[in-house]
Enzyme design. Structure first.
Site, mmCIF file in Angstrom:
data_model
loop_
_atom_site.group_PDB
_atom_site.id
_atom_site.type_symbol
_atom_site.label_atom_id
_atom_site.label_comp_id
_atom_site.label_asym_id
_atom_site.label_seq_id
_atom_site.Cartn_x
_atom_site.Cartn_y
_atom_site.Cartn_z
ATOM 1 N N SER A 171 16.636 17.752 52.824
ATOM 2 C CA SER A 171 18.361 18.674 52.343
ATOM 3 C C SER A 171 19.094 17.465 53.489
ATOM 4 O O SER A 171 20.194 18.459 52.879
ATOM 5 C CB SER A 171 17.509 20.110 53.496
ATOM 6 O OG SER A 171 17.804 19.160 55.319
ATOM 7 N N HIS A 204 14.278 22.959 49.053
ATOM 8 C CA HIS A 204 15.813 22.755 48.443
ATOM 9 C C HIS A 204 15.464 22.995 46.871
ATOM 10 O O HIS A 204 16.084 22.464 46.471
ATOM 11 C CB HIS A 204 16.252 21.977 48.798
ATOM 12 C CG HIS A 204 16.979 22.588 50.484
ATOM 13 N ND1 HIS A 204 18.114 23.281 50.491
ATOM 14 C CD2 HIS A 204 16.666 22.554 51.785
ATOM 15 C CE1 HIS A 204 18.813 23.422 51.539
ATOM 16 N NE2 HIS A 204 18.053 22.629 52.456
ATOM 17 N N LYS A 234 16.824 30.336 50.383
ATOM 18 C CA LYS A 234 17.942 29.592 49.568
ATOM 19 C C LYS A 234 18.525 30.288 48.173
ATOM 20 O O LYS A 234 19.669 31.068 47.947
ATOM 21 C CB LYS A 234 17.525 28.182 50.277
ATOM 22 C CG LYS A 234 17.529 27.462 51.802
ATOM 23 C CD LYS A 234 16.899 26.157 51.627
ATOM 24 C CE LYS A 234 16.841 26.003 52.859
ATOM 25 N NZ LYS A 234 16.075 26.400 53.984
#
Length: 395
Positions: free
Chosen positions: A185, A213, A243
């Site tokens: 990340s 991610h 996310k």
């Protein structure tokens, strides 16, 4: 307040502030989209994990509202009593289809996933090989398991091979697991999954990929494991639903036996109330969108490449990111904080990331372009970056 506590708090807070490591929390007024409002001022938002802009999607909002009307605002119980709703069943079936696995289980957060899954399978008789840049939730999950933690140099396959060989051949451990982020990340680099799988098969390692991610971003949206076509080779696929998915929560995907075991042995599943109905239905709607079309995924990558090229052309060090995560590496922590504040003065919200999130001396401003940004917004941000970069002598 007890004096010993007061002394501890004052001393440590002042030390953080003196070293540029104290993080001030800003309050966003309204939705977290491509632009945000803080203190009545509007900013181009380059700090959100809302990769695909789905946090404000109208279809997801409608799905959440409908579920609240039909199922209420809360699930009412833990999953193992009567907190498993038909909505949770639908979500988990959809997640398994999305990730290409037999089964899946949803948790209240991605952090919870790593606390739950690692400690449910690994124990003091086992060893965990862990990439040195793994997320804090992985580190805490490993500690909770009480397994022997063996730190592996970041994405260093020779080091992984040597430490796997040593751990397995020592005969000290019942099971040995290797854990890695799918996408890291802070730097945006991608785990070397094909090589990892090769080493894992050679030494009989359990494989565990946290794709927080990567879900919605890699593999045309299905994630880093799918990107490499390794769905049948990775034992644990972990990810967030907060996310790119745009809502909240996390998941573990894998074999039916693995998921059945987590349902009876993972403590956050056993002792936490289920995901709320509105969130659950919105997540399902989001995942179905990603399976139906790559439009948002493609727009994200187009915007990410545009921002990277623009910042690099201005002379900034953007590292070696292989994903939309775009760090502008400053170095010294206080200068990174100053850079972020000056960007904010000019209308760009991009938070400084400093130690302990990243190693000392690698302070940076991390940019997270999304599918919701326009080229005009990105152009304006690049121009502001150039202005502040010259002002602070960085370019």
């Amino acid at each position: 307040m007890v004096q010993t506590l007061n002394t501890f708090l004052e001393s440590n807070l002042n030390e953080l502030k003196d070293n540029g490591l104290y993080n001030e929390i800003d309050i966003v007024e309204g939705a977290n989209g491509a632009e945000i409002t803080i203190g009545g001022k509007q900013y181009i938002n380059l700090s959100s994990n809302n990769y695909l802009g789905l946090a404000t999607n109208e279809d997801l909002k409608k799905a959440a509202k409908d579920a609240i009307d039909s199922h209420g605002v809360g699930a009412g119980a833990v999953r193992t009593i009567n907190g498993t709703l038909d909505l949770h069943k639908e979500l988990e079936e959809t997640l398994a289809q999305f990730k290409g696995t037999e089964s899946a289980i949803a948790y209240q957060s991605g952090f919870n996933c790593n606390m739950a899954a690692i400690s449910a399978v690994m124990n003091k008789h086992d060893a965990i090989l862990s990439d040195e840049l793994n997320h804090a939730s992985i580190i805490d999950g490993c500690r909770l398991s009480k397994a022997k933690i063996i730190r592996v140099n970041h994405s260093d396959m020779e080091d992984l091979r040597n430490k796997a060989k040593e751990a397995v051949e020592s005969g000290q451990y019942n099971k040995v697991m290797y854990i890695t982020d799918g996408v890291f990340s802070m730097d945006g680099d991608v785990a070397k999954l094909p090589e990892i799988v090769e080493i894992a098969e050679e030494f009989g390692l359990i494989t565990y990929v946290d794709d927080a991610h990567g879900s919605g971003v890699m593999g045309k949206g299905a994630g880093t494991v799918k990107h490499f076509g390794l769905q049948d080779k990775i034992d644990f696929q972990i990810g967030t639903l907060s996310k790119a998915i745009g809502v909240v929560g996390g998941y573990v995907a894998g074999t039916k036996d693995l998921i059945d075991w987590l349902k009876v042995a993972s403590r956050p599943f056993l002792f936490s109330t289920s995901l709320a109905p509105g969130d659950t239905k919105a997540i399902t709607e989001s995942v179905k969108k990603l399976m139906a079309s790559t439009e948002l995924h493609d727009k994200l990558w187009d915007n990410a490449n545009y921002l990277k090229e623009g910042l690099k052309a201005k002379g900034f060090d953007i590292g070696h990111s292989e994903t939309p995560i775009t760090p502008v590496i400053i170095g010294e922590e206080k200068k990174a904080q100053t850079f972020s504040k000056r960007l904010m003065d000019e209308g760009v919200y991009a938070k400084a990331i400093v130690f302990p999130t990243v190693p000392r001396g690698t302070g940076r401003v991390r940019n997270m372009p999304t599918a919701a940004h326009t080229k005009e917004q990105l152009d304006k941000a690049i121009d502001i970056y150039e202005k502040i970069g010259k002002e602070l002598g960085l370019i």
